[in-house]
Enzyme design. Sequence first.
Site, mmCIF file in Angstrom:
data_model
loop_
_atom_site.group_PDB
_atom_site.id
_atom_site.type_symbol
_atom_site.label_atom_id
_atom_site.label_comp_id
_atom_site.label_asym_id
_atom_site.label_seq_id
_atom_site.Cartn_x
_atom_site.Cartn_y
_atom_site.Cartn_z
ATOM 1 N N HIS A 171 17.962 26.661 34.375
ATOM 2 C CA HIS A 171 16.862 27.249 35.152
ATOM 3 C C HIS A 171 15.977 28.071 34.223
ATOM 4 C CE1 HIS A 171 18.247 26.849 39.588
ATOM 5 N NE2 HIS A 171 18.510 25.777 38.885
ATOM 6 N N TYR B 51 14.367 34.965 45.331
ATOM 7 C CA TYR B 51 14.773 36.311 45.754
ATOM 8 C C TYR B 51 13.717 36.806 46.734
ATOM 9 C CZ TYR B 51 18.215 36.581 41.925
ATOM 10 O OH TYR B 51 19.288 36.377 41.094
ATOM 11 N N PRO C 237 25.427 42.326 43.096
ATOM 12 C CA PRO C 237 25.169 40.974 42.593
ATOM 13 C C PRO C 237 23.692 40.611 42.390
ATOM 14 C CG PRO C 237 25.925 40.906 44.880
ATOM 15 C CD PRO C 237 26.044 42.316 44.431
ATOM 16 N N LYS D 86 24.809 39.780 37.161
ATOM 17 C CA LYS D 86 25.311 40.263 35.866
ATOM 18 C C LYS D 86 26.835 40.379 35.752
ATOM 19 C CE LYS D 86 21.711 40.480 33.540
ATOM 20 N NZ LYS D 86 21.661 39.032 33.463
ATOM 21 N N TYR E 231 17.256 39.574 32.814
ATOM 22 C CA TYR E 231 17.863 38.504 33.629
ATOM 23 C C TYR E 231 18.508 37.434 32.743
ATOM 24 C CZ TYR E 231 18.631 35.712 37.812
ATOM 25 O OH TYR E 231 19.227 35.025 38.851
HETATM 26 P P1 RFL Z 1 38.117 38.889 38.978
HETATM 27 O O1 RFL Z 1 37.358 37.631 39.119
HETATM 28 O O2 RFL Z 1 38.184 39.807 40.153
HETATM 29 O O3 RFL Z 1 39.594 38.494 38.525
HETATM 30 C C1 RFL Z 1 40.644 39.441 38.485
HETATM 31 C C2 RFL Z 1 41.967 38.702 38.590
HETATM 32 O O4 RFL Z 1 43.026 39.671 38.532
HETATM 33 C C3 RFL Z 1 43.990 39.366 39.528
HETATM 34 N N1 RFL Z 1 44.701 40.610 39.886
HETATM 35 C C4 RFL Z 1 45.940 40.903 39.450
HETATM 36 N N2 RFL Z 1 46.774 40.222 38.652
HETATM 37 C C5 RFL Z 1 48.003 40.798 38.403
HETATM 38 N N3 RFL Z 1 48.383 41.989 38.927
HETATM 39 C C6 RFL Z 1 47.567 42.691 39.728
HETATM 40 N N4 RFL Z 1 47.948 43.866 40.228
HETATM 41 C C7 RFL Z 1 46.277 42.154 40.011
HETATM 42 N N5 RFL Z 1 45.224 42.570 40.760
HETATM 43 C C8 RFL Z 1 44.285 41.633 40.670
HETATM 44 C C9 RFL Z 1 43.188 38.775 40.682
HETATM 45 O O5 RFL Z 1 44.006 37.942 41.501
HETATM 46 C C10 RFL Z 1 42.131 37.974 39.919
HETATM 47 O O6 RFL Z 1 42.513 36.637 39.717
HETATM 48 O O7 RFL Z 1 37.573 39.778 37.752
HETATM 49 P P2 RFL Z 1 36.949 39.293 36.334
HETATM 50 O O8 RFL Z 1 37.812 38.231 35.719
HETATM 51 O O9 RFL Z 1 36.658 40.526 35.589
HETATM 52 O O10 RFL Z 1 35.593 38.540 36.718
HETATM 53 C C11 RFL Z 1 34.492 39.247 37.247
HETATM 54 C C12 RFL Z 1 33.658 38.339 38.164
HETATM 55 O O11 RFL Z 1 34.534 37.719 39.091
HETATM 56 C C13 RFL Z 1 32.557 39.118 38.885
HETATM 57 O O12 RFL Z 1 31.957 40.057 38.023
HETATM 58 C C14 RFL Z 1 31.441 38.203 39.426
HETATM 59 O O13 RFL Z 1 31.930 37.332 40.400
HETATM 60 C C15 RFL Z 1 30.277 39.019 40.010
HETATM 61 N N6 RFL Z 1 29.219 38.181 40.617
HETATM 62 C C16 RFL Z 1 28.272 37.571 39.827
HETATM 63 N N7 RFL Z 1 28.295 37.681 38.488
HETATM 64 C C17 RFL Z 1 27.383 37.023 37.716
HETATM 65 O O14 RFL Z 1 27.424 37.179 36.467
HETATM 66 N N8 RFL Z 1 26.424 36.179 38.228
HETATM 67 C C18 RFL Z 1 26.325 35.993 39.584
HETATM 68 O O15 RFL Z 1 25.497 35.194 40.012
HETATM 69 C C19 RFL Z 1 27.242 36.733 40.438
HETATM 70 N N9 RFL Z 1 27.209 36.583 41.759
HETATM 71 C C20 RFL Z 1 29.183 38.014 42.006
HETATM 72 C C21 RFL Z 1 28.135 37.209 42.555
HETATM 73 C C22 RFL Z 1 30.121 38.606 42.847
HETATM 74 C C23 RFL Z 1 30.025 38.440 44.216
HETATM 75 N N10 RFL Z 1 31.019 39.068 45.012
HETATM 76 C C24 RFL Z 1 31.801 38.395 45.954
HETATM 77 C C25 RFL Z 1 31.419 40.425 44.695
HETATM 78 C C26 RFL Z 1 28.041 37.025 43.922
HETATM 79 C C27 RFL Z 1 28.967 37.661 44.767
HETATM 80 C C28 RFL Z 1 28.772 37.482 46.252
HETATM 81 C C1 PHB Z 2 24.905 32.952 43.465
HETATM 82 O O1 PHB Z 2 24.452 31.805 43.359
HETATM 83 O O2 PHB Z 2 26.026 33.177 43.971
HETATM 84 C C2 PHB Z 2 24.085 34.096 43.012
HETATM 85 C C3 PHB Z 2 22.912 33.858 42.312
HETATM 86 C C4 PHB Z 2 22.138 34.921 41.896
HETATM 87 C C5 PHB Z 2 22.528 36.209 42.174
HETATM 88 C C6 PHB Z 2 23.715 36.451 42.848
HETATM 89 C C7 PHB Z 2 24.502 35.390 43.279
HETATM 90 O O3 PHB Z 2 21.739 37.241 41.795
#
Ligand code: RFL
Ligand code: PHB
Length: 395
Positions: free
Chosen positions: A76, A204, A296, A300, A388
């Site tokens: 993109h 957005y 989100p 990032k 971004y």
């Molecule tokens: P995770 O993915 O939460 O993984 C942590 C792992 O640790 C395990 N765990 C344990 N294991 C052993 N003992 C324990 N006591 C434990 N407690 C927990 C869990 O089961 C899990 O498997 O953290 P990690 O690896 O640091 O990854 C971070 C990302 O998942 C997170 O930052 C992103 O998803 C955030 N995010 C986005 N980030 C982006 O860079 N671009 C995006 O477009 C974006 N969109 C989003 C997002 C997060 C969202 N939500 C749901 C908060 C969109 C959404 C809606």
């Molecule tokens: C997504 O596709 O889940 C998504 C994309 C952009 C964002 C957050 C989430 O800023």
Amino acid sequence: MTDRLTTAVAIIGSGPSGLMLGQLLHRAGVDAVVIDNKSREHILGRIRAGVLETVTVDVLDDAGASERLHEQGLVHRGINLAFDGGLHRIDFEALTGRHVVVYGQTELTRDLMEVRSASGAASVYDAQDVRIEGFESAHPVVRYRKDGTEQELRSDFIAGCDGFHGVCRQSLPSQSYKTYERIYPFGWLGLLSDTPPAADELIYVNHERGFALCSMRSHARSRYYLQCTQHERVEEWPDDRFWAELKRRLDPQLGERLMTGPSIEKSIAPLRSFVVEPMQFGRLFLAGDAAHIVPPTGAKGLNLAASDVRYLSRALTQFYRNGDSHELDRYSERCLRRVWLAERFSWWMTSLLHRFADAGDFGARIQRAELEYLVRSRAAAVALAESYVGLPLED
Ligand code: RFL
Ligand code: PHB
């Protein structure tokens, strides 16, 4: 009876942080065990991030887990901002010469799990009652139960990659760290559907009824988000209500073209900014969501996890290659500089695009002025675009 194991780095958490770190270390010849308290299926059922910076793609290249990403990821070169009935493109390629790649966190996690198991590296899923000890000394220990048997894993280091609710940060002595937090008075309701995306690039939306985002996972799978209150429950949002509300927040032309269909996942995420300082205590290193959370809006979270892990894997590799702990000592300070820049950007994008009940009409006018400024001023657009697509890593 207790089973005893030894490794160089005990990685707690098999999300993107833990798996990326595991593969980077494996490729550098450093032994690591990944331990998660959930099953593989549970982890792959989480629908989260979708937008990858080049820095993250580079980490996945180095981890040997990017084949499918290069085949199926969507490049993109810009995003769209929708406000006051108009659609305005921010052209990343023209403004920064760079782009992002749309590829789901679920797929990225699956790819990393596959390369890890193909390489024969050790992973433990469904570990119960995970505890960490002794990280202030040279001999950290991880204890957990697996299939009813107590396990003890001795290591040189522990990497706390266990997300925001994990055990690692919570094991720090209370006087040893400081946290910084902002909780936003709203959440995001997300819906995934097997329908073609609303447009070629993300949109957005700043709307008087609240923020909306049109995103995607592929040419056939869409991801949409609506700003909702903190108290709403998914059960209150049958698909029809979601689609109707989304259409109200899009301009009529786009709303009419929107392809709707049954949801394959729907969930509500609260919005929060959070940082713990420092990210290291003795031989425990925190990475990813265990150390920081961003709302989100700026996409990032996953990208910050990748940059933490890049710094940590290099520092650990240097330690094992020539006994040099200089980079390990700089880990927290280096990560935090990039973390705070992403915190600022995510907070700013959130402030720009959401409806804040207490900001009133004045707040709405300021948002509109800021959006106008973004589409009229190249300098303002560059500022958005360069954050971004991702700020550069330090050497
Ligand atoms: P995770 O993915 O939460 O993984 C942590 C792992 O640790 C395990 N765990 C344990 N294991 C052993 N003992 C324990 N006591 C434990 N407690 C927990 C869990 O089961 C899990 O498997 O953290 P990690 O690896 O640091 O990854 C971070 C990302 O998942 C997170 O930052 C992103 O998803 C955030 N995010 C986005 N980030 C982006 O860079 N671009 C995006 O477009 C974006 N969109 C989003 C997002 C997060 C969202 N939500 C749901 C908060 C969109 C959404 C809606
Ligand atoms: C997504 O596709 O889940 C998504 C994309 C952009 C964002 C957050 C989430 O800023």
